[in-house]
Design a protein around this motif. Structure first.
Motif, short mmCIF file in Angstrom:
data_model
loop_
_atom_site.label_atom_id
_atom_site.label_comp_id
_atom_site.label_asym_id
_atom_site.label_seq_id
_atom_site.Cartn_x
_atom_site.Cartn_y
_atom_site.Cartn_z
N ILE A 54 8.14 5.06 0.54
CA ILE A 54 6.90 4.29 0.43
C ILE A 54 6.08 4.75 -0.78
O ILE A 54 5.57 3.93 -1.56
N LEU A 55 5.95 6.06 -0.96
CA LEU A 55 5.16 6.57 -2.09
C LEU A 55 5.83 6.24 -3.42
O LEU A 55 5.16 5.86 -4.39
N GLN A 56 7.15 6.40 -3.47
CA GLN A 56 7.87 6.08 -4.71
C GLN A 56 7.74 4.59 -5.02
O GLN A 56 7.49 4.19 -6.16
N TYR A 57 7.93 3.75 -4.03
CA TYR A 57 7.82 2.29 -4.18
C TYR A 57 6.43 1.92 -4.70
O TYR A 57 6.29 1.13 -5.64
N TRP A 98 5.75 3.29 -8.51
CA TRP A 98 6.47 2.55 -9.55
C TRP A 98 5.86 1.18 -9.77
O TRP A 98 5.75 0.73 -10.91
N ARG A 99 5.48 0.51 -8.71
CA ARG A 99 4.88 -0.82 -8.88
C ARG A 99 3.46 -0.73 -9.42
O ARG A 99 3.08 -1.51 -10.28
N LYS A 100 2.68 0.19 -8.91
CA LYS A 100 1.31 0.34 -9.40
C LYS A 100 1.29 0.69 -10.89
O LYS A 100 0.47 0.18 -11.65
N SER A 101 2.22 1.55 -11.31
CA SER A 101 2.26 1.94 -12.72
C SER A 101 2.76 0.81 -13.61
O SER A 101 2.57 0.84 -14.83
N ALA A 102 3.41 -0.20 -13.01
CA ALA A 102 3.92 -1.34 -13.78
C ALA A 102 2.99 -2.54 -13.73
O ALA A 102 3.33 -3.61 -14.25
N GLU A 103 1.82 -2.40 -13.13
CA GLU A 103 0.91 -3.53 -12.94
C GLU A 103 0.62 -4.23 -14.27
O GLU A 103 0.33 -3.59 -15.28
N ASP A 141 0.82 -1.21 0.00
CA ASP A 141 0.00 0.00 0.00
C ASP A 141 0.86 1.26 0.00
O ASP A 141 2.04 1.24 0.37
N LYS A 142 0.22 2.38 -0.33
CA LYS A 142 0.89 3.67 -0.23
C LYS A 142 0.93 4.19 1.21
O LYS A 142 1.64 5.16 1.50
N GLU A 143 0.19 3.54 2.10
CA GLU A 143 0.26 3.87 3.52
C GLU A 143 1.27 2.95 4.18
O GLU A 143 1.18 1.73 4.07
N PRO A 144 2.26 3.49 4.90
CA PRO A 144 3.30 2.66 5.50
C PRO A 144 2.79 1.86 6.69
O PRO A 144 1.74 2.15 7.27
#
Length: 335
Positions: A133-136, A139-144, A118-121
């Motif tokens: 956390i936001l960057q992680y 990047w993953r959400k945009s690569a889904e 999640d975007k919430e740590p």
């Protein structure tokens, strides 16, 4: 229909702060047919004793071998048709394992399905931790979708696909995931999906984060050059350009107050690094506003500079060291 046994493998090294939450999240899974194997990688902070208080099988490594060696030990100790890897600094949502099994049932050809934290740590984080956390997440959400890189911190692998790919190479302490996933992707499609969710506690200090970015970037050079391409998914051409421009902006910054030309280079490089991954910055502004966006941009410039520095050193090392050039050509024959 019999539900397949899922082996949850948790590699652990000095994770006293998070291991209880991690194992409690496994216990809260809605999927019923589970076994849990925790591999203690010679920890020194007492986390093994904490893990032993949970209904798990605890495997103790005789010496610290890194995440690849720990995952190999966990797979050796497991019996499941599906192996679900979960790092000890993550928790997973109650439906995570059930969603992984469902994705395999819906797509029998898939060898692995990886999740997105999640975007919430997991905890209240420092500004650096919030950036990470936001960057992680972005990047993953945009690569889904289909990927060639592995995200073994939160993801499930068919045992048959793992067997085809072979063991994690224990010599690769920072890049064992990309090496293993590349071997698996040669025969099995792999999916990155937000249906598998969790929460993450990531690096909260800038110096260790920059060191990690530098080292991993350096060690990826022979991987990229051997294959002639980056990994499918997060590593886009735009992000490669953003890293290069970010490094240029930081290099030009000390001279920007001295000459107009340096100032122009700094501003152009800064604009370029933002435009090359504009969606990321729009996402951060929507989530946290302009003040945090300014901090995020500065932090990301520093990380990009570390990445560029690591790549430069890696290229130089590749040119002079045959052993460095061959590091990904040696298969992991034994766990």
């Amino acid at each position: 229909m019999t539900e397949p046994l899922v082996s949850v493998v948790v590699p652990m090294y000095n994770d006293r702060r998070t291991i209880d939450l991690c194992l409690e999240s496994i216990r809260a899974q809605t999927y019923p047919n589970l076994e849990v194997i925790v591999v203690d990688d010679a920890s020194t902070d007492g986390c093994a004793e904490r893990a032993a208080a949970h209904p798990v099988r605890l495997v103790r490594a005789p010496e610290n071998g890194g995440p690849g060696a720990s995952r190999n030990l966990g797979v050796r100790a497991s019996q499941g048709e599906i192996v679900f890897f979960l790092d000890a600094d993550l928790t997973m949502h109650p439906e995570a394992v059930a969603q992984a099994v469902a994705l395999f049932e819906e797509n029998p050809a898939y060898g692995a399905v990886f999740g997105i934290p999640d975007k919430e740590p997991l905890f209240t984080e420092t500004l650096v931790g919030q950036y990470r956390i936001l960057q992680y997440y972005y990047w993953r959400k945009s690569a889904e979708g289909l990927v060639s890189g592995g995200f073994y911190a939160l993801g499930a692998v068919r045992r048959a696909a793992f067997t085809d790919a072979g063991w994690f190479n224990p010599a690769l302490r920072q890049t064992e995931e990309i090496d293993h996933a590349e071997r698996m992707a040669a025969r099995w499609p792999m999916l990155l999906s937000s249906r598998i969710r969790g929460q993450l506690s990531d690096e909260s200090r800038m110096r260790p984060l920059l060191r990690k970015a530098f080292v991993r970037s350096r060690l990826r050079v022979p991987f990229y050059l051997d294959r002639g391409r980056a990994m499918q998914g997060m590593e886009t051409g735009g992000r490669a350009a953003a890293s290069a421009l970010g490094g240029l902006a930081v290099a030009a910054l000390p001279f920007a107050v001295l000459t107009p030309w340096a100032a122009a280079v700094f501003l152009a490089a800064l604009a370029g690094t933002v435009l090359a991954d504009l969606g990321q910055y729009r996402f951060v502004r929507r989530e946290r506003g302009f003040a945090f966006l300014a901090f995020f941009t500065a932090a990301h410039l520093l990380v990009n500079t570390a990445v560029v520095g690591g790549l430069a050193l890696g290229l130089a090392q590749y040119a002079v060291s045959g052993r460095f050039r061959r590091m990904y050509r040696l298969q992991a024959g034994a766990a």
